[in-house]
Design an enzyme around this catalytic site. Structure first.
Site, mmCIF file in Angstrom:
data_model
loop_
_atom_site.group_PDB
_atom_site.id
_atom_site.type_symbol
_atom_site.label_atom_id
_atom_site.label_comp_id
_atom_site.label_asym_id
_atom_site.label_seq_id
_atom_site.Cartn_x
_atom_site.Cartn_y
_atom_site.Cartn_z
ATOM 1 N N ASP A 1 4.013 72.823 61.757
ATOM 2 C CA ASP A 1 3.709 71.399 61.619
ATOM 3 C C ASP A 1 4.867 70.754 60.861
ATOM 4 O OD1 ASP A 1 2.168 68.969 61.578
ATOM 5 O OD2 ASP A 1 1.641 69.382 59.496
ATOM 6 N N SER A 2 4.920 69.436 60.930
ATOM 7 C CA SER A 2 5.951 68.693 60.195
ATOM 8 C C SER A 2 5.811 68.887 58.686
ATOM 9 C CB SER A 2 5.826 67.206 60.500
ATOM 10 O OG SER A 2 4.565 66.742 60.072
ATOM 11 N N CYS B 1 -3.792 63.041 64.923
ATOM 12 C CA CYS B 1 -2.844 63.476 63.885
ATOM 13 C C CYS B 1 -3.601 64.479 63.033
ATOM 14 C CB CYS B 1 -2.384 62.283 63.049
ATOM 15 S SG CYS B 1 -1.405 62.760 61.599
ATOM 16 N N GLY C 1 6.493 61.688 62.194
ATOM 17 C CA GLY C 1 5.834 60.607 62.938
ATOM 18 C C GLY C 1 6.606 59.312 63.010
ATOM 19 N N CYS D 1 0.936 69.832 65.357
ATOM 20 C CA CYS D 1 1.479 68.531 64.967
ATOM 21 C C CYS D 1 1.428 67.661 66.205
ATOM 22 C CB CYS D 1 2.926 68.731 64.495
ATOM 23 S SG CYS D 1 3.830 67.191 64.202
ATOM 24 N N HIS E 1 -3.409 65.251 60.079
ATOM 25 C CA HIS E 1 -3.780 64.831 58.718
ATOM 26 C C HIS E 1 -5.146 64.143 58.684
ATOM 27 C CE1 HIS E 1 0.494 65.283 57.703
ATOM 28 N NE2 HIS E 1 0.163 65.177 56.442
ATOM 29 N N GLU F 1 -1.379 62.610 51.970
ATOM 30 C CA GLU F 1 -0.507 63.493 51.187
ATOM 31 C C GLU F 1 -0.584 63.186 49.699
ATOM 32 O OE1 GLU F 1 3.294 63.858 53.191
ATOM 33 O OE2 GLU F 1 2.346 65.300 54.523
#
Lengths: 261, 261
Positions: B6-7, B180, B39, B69, B182, B148
């Site tokens: 993932d990023s 996404c 992104g 991702c 997240h 985050e």
């Protein structure tokens, strides 16, 4: 040429200030948009990036290098100065000097990225000048993405600014350093929330003044710099959003040149 | 091993889902925290990163690779599949299939990063199955930094979610894809703001189910995978914040191993 780099395009506020102070000087800017942001990354990683960015600017003909990024200035300015034999300017010292001069009660607030605040660099610089100074720092990691999204006037942004500034208000600071080159784009909101009686120091203006003072007193360096008003803008990644924010900051059309480091 | 990248650390929601579906399988995760986020970056840059990340996982012994991702899946899954001769899983198709199955009126909403939304990939996948489907997408670039930062329950986050979801509400979607990795960490707030009658599809769960289905029907691949419940977590940059968020996502202590790509 004057070389300038930043983690992205926030450092264009420094270019804006430099263009005011030194309107004819040739400027080359590098924004590391492929690896942005730096503020949430570790010192080791940011040092590596800063060395690569400086190397790139030198290859392009820069004779002095301005680190227009508080995070890079906080953690990498010593390494960059050791590794390259040209004048290097960082953003922390000029803002600290200006804050100490302007503060009446020597209670100073700093806002910045997590990496800048964690480095404690502003406290060190200010206390080296005035050991009795009280310095309070708050990391404001959401302000960079809010600026990059162009949410400069949204109520959510104002609420978040208010939340971040609250502890500094309680500490009764009389001077606040904007310790990130993105924040000048929010200066009106920040001034309103921290109160009229607090002097807000724009680190990008302090840095540009510092560069001008240096060149005024160092003609041997000044003579090396072109003065045709040229401006080159390199980025490590190109997106529409970067272009838009760059144009909004500089208030003119820009052409982003893409390079791979 | 199952390789996942993932990023950053958002893809750990996929690890969490995989650990539920396939509890004993050895997993190696790479989070590209030195270059996060993807992104807001260009497709060319993200393709380059995705190829490097896959290469790294293969060197570490991965026998299948999961792109956890949405941004990388949107713009780089074809390039990765062409360049490597192992099964590659991306997150777009499983979520699209699940959305089409669950939707009654075939009016589907997508939220994701700017790059994912701009790619139009969810629309393409969904319309390939159901040409009559109406698909509405909204880029929500501030949700990744909010997650985050751990601002999962703050009123500002809820206001921003409400603002982003407003056009989807007006379009009367009955199904919403969290495009996404997240976003599952905000699923409660998102469900409340979009309304109880909308089915919310967690793309990380859809992806984990897809991997499990594949292994169930491909014993020749399944046999290559270790099943000692090992978990290795590599990142390209280590910070306290990453460590905290990783532990909050997986609800266990983690050790981040630092590697340089």
């Amino acid at each position: 040429m004057i070389g300038i780099f930043d983690s992205g395009i926030g450092g264009l506020t420094v270019v804006r200030s430099l263009m005011k102070q030194l309107p004819d000087y040739d400027i080359i800017y590098f924004g590391d948009t492929a690896r942005t942001p730096y503020g949430s990354k570790s010192p080791e990683t940011v040092v590596g990036y800063a060395l690569e960015n400086t190397q790139f600017l030198l290859k392009q003909g820069a004779k002095i290098v301005v680190m227009a990024c508080n995070t890079a200035s906080s953690v990498a300015s010593d390494s960059v100065a050791e590794n390259f034999d040209i004048p290097i300017f960082e953003v922390i010292s000029p803002a600290s000097v200006k804050a100490v001069k302007s503060s009446r009660n020597l209670i100073v607030g700093i806002i910045g990225t997590r990496a800048t605040v964690k480095s404690g660099i502003y406290e060190k610089k200010i206390r080296a000048m005035k050991p009795e100074a009280k310095v309070y720092s708050v990391a404001c990691p959401l302000l960079v993405p809010l600026v990059e999204e162009g949410w400069l006037k949204k109520p959510e942004t104002v609420m978040i600014i208010k939340k971040y500034l609250h502890p500094l208000k309680v500490s009764q600071i009389d001077t606040l350093i904007l310790g990130c080159t993105h924040y000048p784009l929010l200066i009106d909101k920040i001034q309103r929330k921290i109160g009229k009686r607090v002097t807000v120091i724009d680190s990008s203006i302090a840095l540009a003044e510092n560069v001008k003072d240096f060149l005024d007193t160092h003609p041997e360096v000044d003579n090396l710099l072109g003065k045709k008003g040229e401006f080159k803008l390199f980025v490590s990644d190109v997106t529409e959003q970067f272009e838009k924010t760059a144009e909004a900051t500089l208030k003119r059309k820009v052409l982003l040149e893409h390079i791979k480091l």
